[in-house]
Every structure is written in structure tokens, then in C-alpha cells.
Design an enzyme around this catalytic site. Structure first.
Site, PDB file in Angstrom:
ATOM      1  N   SER A 164       0.999  -1.154  -0.109  1.00 11.41           N
ATOM      2  CA  SER A 164      -0.029  -0.098   0.013  1.00 11.41           C
ATOM      3  C   SER A 164       0.736   1.165   0.148  1.00 11.41           C
ATOM      4  O   SER A 164       1.740   1.434   0.612  1.00 11.41           O
ATOM      5  CB  SER A 164      -0.851  -0.121   1.304  1.00 11.41           C
ATOM      6  OG  SER A 164      -1.313   1.107   1.406  1.00 11.41           O
ATOM      7  N   GLU A 182       0.284   3.632   1.867  1.00  7.94           N
ATOM      8  CA  GLU A 182       0.162   3.891   3.100  1.00  7.94           C
ATOM      9  C   GLU A 182       1.561   3.809   3.727  1.00  7.94           C
ATOM     10  O   GLU A 182       1.992   4.425   4.839  1.00  7.94           O
ATOM     11  CB  GLU A 182      -0.854   3.573   4.007  1.00  7.94           C
ATOM     12  CG  GLU A 182      -2.082   3.850   3.977  1.00  7.94           C
ATOM     13  CD  GLU A 182      -2.315   5.377   4.570  1.00  7.94           C
ATOM     14  OE1 GLU A 182      -1.994   5.253   5.650  1.00  7.94           O
ATOM     15  OE2 GLU A 182      -2.544   6.242   3.725  1.00  7.94           O
ATOM     16  N   TYR A 215      -1.645   0.406  10.925  1.00 11.96           N
ATOM     17  CA  TYR A 215      -1.845  -0.353   9.368  1.00 11.96           C
ATOM     18  C   TYR A 215      -0.682   0.007   8.578  1.00 11.96           C
ATOM     19  O   TYR A 215      -0.229  -1.018   7.941  1.00 11.96           O
ATOM     20  CB  TYR A 215      -3.026   0.415   8.965  1.00 11.96           C
ATOM     21  CG  TYR A 215      -3.188   0.026   7.474  1.00 11.96           C
ATOM     22  CD1 TYR A 215      -3.893  -1.118   6.936  1.00 11.96           C
ATOM     23  CD2 TYR A 215      -2.972   0.780   6.525  1.00 11.96           C
ATOM     24  CE1 TYR A 215      -4.185  -1.659   5.611  1.00 11.96           C
ATOM     25  CE2 TYR A 215      -3.143   0.293   4.897  1.00 11.96           C
ATOM     26  CZ  TYR A 215      -3.612  -0.801   4.698  1.00 11.96           C
ATOM     27  OH  TYR A 215      -3.685  -1.271   3.362  1.00 11.96           O
TER      28      TYR A 215
END
Ligand code: NAP
Ligand code: F7E
Length: 323
Positions: free
Chosen positions: A123, A125, A147
Site C-alpha cells: 500500500s 500508506e 496499518y
């Protein structure tokens, strides 16, 4: 006929990927965890074409059984606790599923079918507090949430299994991708659902957090094609998948409200409850490697995506109203 095993089959990406692979004539197996009430909404239309295997990413034995039973050519690991906001409330569970769950699955593959082509859902992120812009495959990671930190672990353990055991294991570093099947708590779907309800008189306001955050938003249907392409390569490699455009949450809100003839300023309320302890301010991906090497390109642009999602939520509530 090729065989694929997908974790996260009930999620947004799992449903689009299953559709794509079924069109390509794959036999598709999906890992399904037990729920007290059915959650087949995204895959209702495919239910009869998928063979479900009961299991959970945190239960290593269920994954060994799943790989032994399905004998897949390709494994797509899409399962995760995927909501960034929730990862502060459930940091340990997020780590167990989104980080260690990857090792559980890689181990099952290594023991039962080491020639599998393995895809890990990495991801954007992971870039978090970005070190450079645009972000590409070589950009260092700086995660900003439990996360993001869990995804960094999942990413590196996939690299490690590739290098330690010579497995065909690769990661797609996907930037935000959305669709009418996006979970309702993510900002895009929360906005389009809110716009539809306000337009139809079912709600009066929409409460949001940080409107200045910038994201590189694409369409999930386009992104699952990139996952498949990565597993068709001769050698396993990691790829950034993104549109190369960034927009604020405010721009998304503005287009969504305008599409139904409303001014967002009359309906949107900023609520500190939706602010995060640490924010990712700007994401902008550079998809040039994927374009050049995979021949991948997006088909749906930002405005089309917003309108598609608003239309879908409007239709949903109109259908429900008619009974
Ligand atoms: P999603 O809609 O939240 O779907 C997540 C899936 O994981 C669901 O099927 C869920 O099952 C399953 N799952 C959760 N915990 C599990 C567990 N312990 N064992 C087995 N399955 C479990 O996510 P998505 O948007 O499709 O994203 C797919 C993957 O890509 C995720 O790994 C996500 O982190 C990653 N990713 C997403 C984006 C994006 O913008 N969408 C961008 C980059 C990376 P239930 O239905 O039972 O909850
Ligand atoms: O937030 C801001 C919020 O929750 C986007 C996941 O798929 O993409 C997703 O993670 C932005 C953030 O997605 C609200 O602060 C404002 O800056 O839609 P989101 P995300 O955190 O970017 C990545 C690539 C993944 O891998 C993840 O799995 O919007 N924001 N107001 C809000 N966000 C939410 N959810 N709700 C609000 O009210």
C-alpha cells in the site's frame, strides 16, 4: 485451465479480481472467514462460480489446508484489516492480520506449493510522511499508522521469501482505489453515500475530518488488472500502481455535491472525531514502471470515478425507496 486462490474475496478488490479471473476462465477459490450474518454483498453475482474455503489469515492451519485443497497456480493475498482509522483502535489485531497473516500465507505456500505465483497487496500508506514526491518503487517507507507499519512488514517479508526461497512472490504498491463496492467507512464512499442521502432528503449533513489531505485516487476495476499482469511476468518484481494525479478530499466533496446540483458548503460539517492521531498529508504515485513494463494504464479518471460512485449510491437508495 489456471487456478487462483484469493484471500479477501468478499472485499472490494477481491470481488473485482474474481470477476476478472472468471472472465479469463480461471477456476477461482476464495478464502472466507466465518461471520454471524452473511456478507456476500460484493460477490453475490459470482457466488455460484467461486469455490469458498473456510479460514482466516490468523489461523495458519486453515491456510495450509486451503493451499493443499486448491493447489493454485496463483495466490492473491488481498485480506487485511484495511481501515487505517481503525488501526489505532485495534493495533494488535491489525498487526496479526495485516502483517503476520502474510507470513502465515507465505509459509503455507512454501510448504504446500512453492511454485505458486504470489501477489501481496502492499500500500501507498507505507510511504506515509513522504520522503519524496512523486512516490515510486525506490522511495523509502515512513508509515504513519499501525496499518502502515503492518503493511511495511508484509511488504518486506514478501521480498524476503522471494530472496530466501527463490519464490515467485511480488507486491503491488497500490495507491488508493475506489468504486461503488468500497467499504462505507472510507472517505470516498462515505461522501458519495452522504451526497445521495442528502439529495434524497434522507440526511441533512455530512460529518468529515481533514478536508486538506491529498490522495492519488483510481478505480479498483483498473487496479486488479495490474495485479494479474504482475503475476504473468517472467520474473517477480514490485510495482507502484497509481494514476499520477493527486486531489484533496475537498475536491472530491466538491465534485460529488456539484454532480447532484448542491453546494457542499451548506452540508459538510468538520468533526474532530474523524481526525487521525497522525495524518498522511500527500500521496502521489509515479506509475511509469508499470506502464512501461506491464503495459498497464488506468481507464477511469478522477471525475468519472466520483460521478460513478455518486450515481451508484443514488440508484441504491432510489431502489430501496421503491421497495
Ligand atoms: P477490503 O474491502 O477492506 O477487504 C478486506 C478483505 O479482507 C475482506 O474480504 C475481509 O473479509 C478480509 N479479511 C479481513 N480480515 C481477515 C482475516 N483475519 N482473515 C481472512 N480474511 C480477512 O479491502 P480492499 O479495499 O479490497 O483492499 C484489498 C487489499 O489491498 C487489502 O489488503 C488492503 O489493505 C490493500 N490495499 C487497498 C487499497 C485501496 O485503496 N483499496 C490500496 C492499497 C492496498 P470480511 O468481509 O470477512 O471482513
Ligand atoms: O482516508 C481523510 C483521512 O480512510 C483518506 C485504505 O484503502 O487507502 C486507504 O487508506 C483521507 C485521509 O483512506 C474523513 O484523514 C477526512 O487523509 O478513505 P480513507 P486511507 O486512509 O487513505 C490506502 C492506500 C490503503 O492501503 C488503505 O487500506 O481522507 N478523511 N474525513 C476521512 N477519512 C475517513 N475514512 N472518514 C472521514 O470522515
Amino acid at each position: 485451465m489456471k487456478t487462483a486462490f484469493i484471500t479477501g474475496i468478499t472485499g472490494q478488490d477481491g470481488s473485482y479480481l474474481a470477476e476478472l479471473l472468471l472472465q479469463k476462465n480461471y477456476k477461482v477459490y476464495g478464502l472466507k472467514r466465518r461471520t454471524s450474518t452473511p456478507n456476500f454483498e460484493n460477490i453475490q453475482h459470482l457466488k455460484d462460480d467461486i469455490e469458498f474455503i473456510s479460514g482466516d489469515l490468523t489461523d495458519a492451519s486453515s491456510l495450509v489446508t486451503a493451499i493443499r485443497h486448491s493447489k493454485p497456480d496463483e495466490v492473491y493475498n488481498l485480506a487485511a484489516q484495511s481501515f487505517v482509522g481503525e488501526s489505532w483502535s485495534q493495533p494488535i489485531l491489525t498487526g496479526e492480520i495485516t502483517a503476520l497473516g502474510v507470513t502465515n500465507l507465505l509459509e503455507a505456500v512454501r510448504r504446500e506449493k512453492p511454485d505458486v505465483h504470489f501477489y501481496q497487496a502492499s500500500s501507498s500508506e507505507m510511504f506515509g510522511k513522504v520522503i519524496e514526491t512523486p512516490q515510486k518503487e525506490t522511495t523509502p517507507f515512513y508509515p504513519r499508522s499501525p496499518y502502515g507499519a503492518a503493511k511495511v512488514y508484509g511488504h518486506w517479508i514478501t521480498v524476503n521469501y522471494r530472496e530466501s526461497y527463490d519464490m515467485f512472490a511480488c507486491s503491488g504498491i497500490l495507491f488508493n482505489h475506489e468504486s461503488p463496492r468500497r467499504g462505507i467507512e472510507f472517505v470516498t464512499r462515505k461522501i458519495t453515500d452522504g451526497v445521495a442521502k442528502i439529495k434524497l432528503g434522507l440526511e441533512k449533513e455530512l460529518r468529515l475530518g481533514n478536508l486538506e489531505a491529498k490522495r492519488d485516487w483510481g478505480f479498483a476495476g483498473d487496479y486488479v488488472e495490474a495485479m494479474w499482469l504482475m503475476l504473468q511476468q517472467e520474473h517477480p518484481e514490485d510495482f507502484v500502481i497509481a494514476t499520477g494525479e493527486t486531489h484533496t478530499v475537498k475536491e472530491f466533496v466538491d465534485i460529488a455535491f456539484k454532480h447532484v446540483g448542491l453546494d457542499w458548503k451548506e452540508f459538510v460539517v468538520q468533526d474532530p472525531k474523524f481526525m487521525r492521531p497522525a495524518e498522511v498529508d500527500l500521496l502521489l504515485g509515479d506509475p511509469s514502471k508499470a506502464k512501461k513494463r506491464l503495459g498497464w494504464k488506468q481507464k477511469v479518471d478522477f471525475e468519472q470515478l466520483v460521478k460513478m460512485m455518486v450515481e451508484s449510491d443514488l440508484e441504491k437508495y432510489i431502489r430501496e425507496r421503491k421497495g
